[in-house]
Design an enzyme around this catalytic site. Structure first.
Site: not given
Ligand code: IMP
Ligand code: MG
Length: 434
Positions: A13, A16, A39-42, A222, A297, A299
């Site tokens: 977070d 990236k 992963a959660g890329h915003t 991560q 993002t 959870t």
């Protein structure tokens, strides 16, 4: 030929997704090499916010996309992501490694059962089946994407796994679960059909691209302290998140990597369990969390926040061999005065300057802080205006903060992000070689 790696230097977070999207404008290929849909890329484009979990963030720049062998792929999540992006006018040009391992329903069930069993040693996993998929890979029970296209191998592997996982869940973990071979096989065949046109030997795709002089951007997921070897074990994830993972996770040799850009968030955040020396449980921590919109993002969990940890940054520089830093979220720190950086730890009255391997020692680490003058809390328009004028236009206090980070890491800050949008970005050194 030019290749750039973008990876996280903290707990994930770091921002990236934004940096990858920004650099992807000048790339030909964007490649994921580890992790999965944890992963959660915003990424914010105009007024629209996109959240990507498996597709490389270059999808919004309409680049060629690769999911390498080191990634664990939940086909259900990937297919949904492709479908959603298609509906928004993006048709992903994707190559999916024939050697990537597949996450199935039993992996998610095992993730929950294992976390539960571990009690206070649980990592606070995202419950996406990441750990159990990597466990199967290493134990050689895993199912690769290419297996989805091979009826005989698939049948053998699914038969073994259905039997074994049901026993593990029921008899070891005491979770009543029915794992039906036929159901799993039908699901896998459906996945195979839907994905078959994407599945190729992606090592060849990437190496050919480099041979042809194309620009390749490797997108990490991560961050360092979640790395399976170098992170805070066992509170991290199950993949290597460090620069070395680019090579094993894609089939590209180390000599072909030109730039390793570490993404550093101007403060610390952490989603999940485990010690966090610079965590602020007071009003300042709450303000950082709120101002930085620090919610997971994937959870939706509230992220724990605190001051920047210089020990972690020195460690990131060493383990990854960083050639540059992308510093993010400087705007969020605006209005905090003083801003504070941890430069060492103290344990039992002794100075500790390097990341300890022991979680007992790490949990006793007390930060040694340095205070610096803060900068004003500017609004989005003001930061975008500063960005358009370049580095020189930054407040002097912000520049001092940037320089302090360069001093701690002995690495040049090459990109500075002062907001969510693409234009709220300052480049001080171009990372593309040619
Ligand atoms: P897992 O990767 O789901 O097994 O989770 C293991 C640990 O890594 C947990 O503490 C998660 O919160 C953390 N984690 C996994 N993926 C991410 C991410 O993309 N960003 C931040 N933390 C993550
Ligand atoms: Mg994230």
């Amino acid at each position: 030929m030019s290749s750039v790696v973008v990876l996280g230097c903290q707990w994930g977070d770091e921002g990236k997704g934004k940096i990858v999207d920004y650099l992807a404008a000048e790339a030909d290929y964007v490649v994921r090499y580890q992790g999965g849909c944890n992963a959660g890329h915003t990424i914010k484009v105009g007024n629209e916010t996109y959240r990507l979990r498996l597709l490389p963030s270059g999808v919004l720049q309409r680049k060629k996309l690769v999911i390498g062998n080191g990634v664990v792929v939940d086909p259900e999540v990937l297919l949904k992501e492709i479908e959603d992006l298609k509906a928004k006018g993006f048709d992903p040009d994707l190559s999916l490694s024939d050697r990537a391992h597949v996450t199935l329903s039993y992996h998610r069930l095992l993730d929950a059962a294992e976390e539960n069993f571990k009690g206070s040693l649980r990592a606070g996993a995202t419950m996406k089946g990441i750990g159990p998929t990597y466990s199967d890979k290493v134990a050689r029970y895993g199912i690769r994407t290419s297996d989805l296209l091979d009826p005989d191998i698939l049948e053998q592997k699914i038969s073994q796994n259905a039997l074994l996982k049901e026993k593990m869940l029921n008899l070891v973990y005491g979770v009543s679960a029915q794992i039906t071979k036929e159901e799993l096989l039908a699901t896998c065949r459906r996945f195979g059909e839907a994905l078959q046109n994407y599945i190729v030997d992606t090592s060849i795709v990437i190496n050919n691209a480099l041979d042809e002089g194309k620009r390749v951007l490797f997108e990490g997921a991560q961050g360092l302290l979640l790395d399976i070897d170098h992170g805070v074990y066992p509170f991290g994830t199950s993949s290597n998140t460090v620069a070395g993972a680019v090579c094993t996770g894609t089939g590209v040799g180390p000599t072909r990597i030109d730039e390793i850009l570490g993404v550093v968030k101007a403060y610390t955040s952490r989603v999940g369990a485990g010690p966090l020396p610079t965590e602020l449980t007071d009003e300042t921590g709450r303000r950082l969390q709120e101002k930085g919109k620090e919610f997971g993002t994937v959870t939706g969990r509230r992220r724990r926040c605190g001051w920047l940890d210089g020990v972690a940054l020195r460690y990131a520089s060493r383990i990854n061999g960083l050639t540059g830093i992308a510093l993010t979220k400087l705007a969020t720190l605006g209005g905090f005065d003083p801003v504070t950086i941890c430069v060492d730890y103290q344990v039992d009255g002794k100075t500790v300057s390097e990341q300890p391997s022991s979680i007992r020692v790490f949990s006793k680490c007390i930060p040694v802080y340095e205070e610096m003058a803060g900068w004003p809390d500017l609004n989005e328009v003001e930061w975008a205006s500063i960005a358009s004028h370049g580095y020189a236009a930054l407040p002097e206090e912000t520049k001092s903060y940037v320089k302090r980070i360069e001093g701690i890491t002995r690495t040049k800050v090459k990109i500075i992000s002062v907001g969510e949008s693409r234009d709220a970005t300052i480049t001080t050194t171009n990372v593309w070689k040619s």
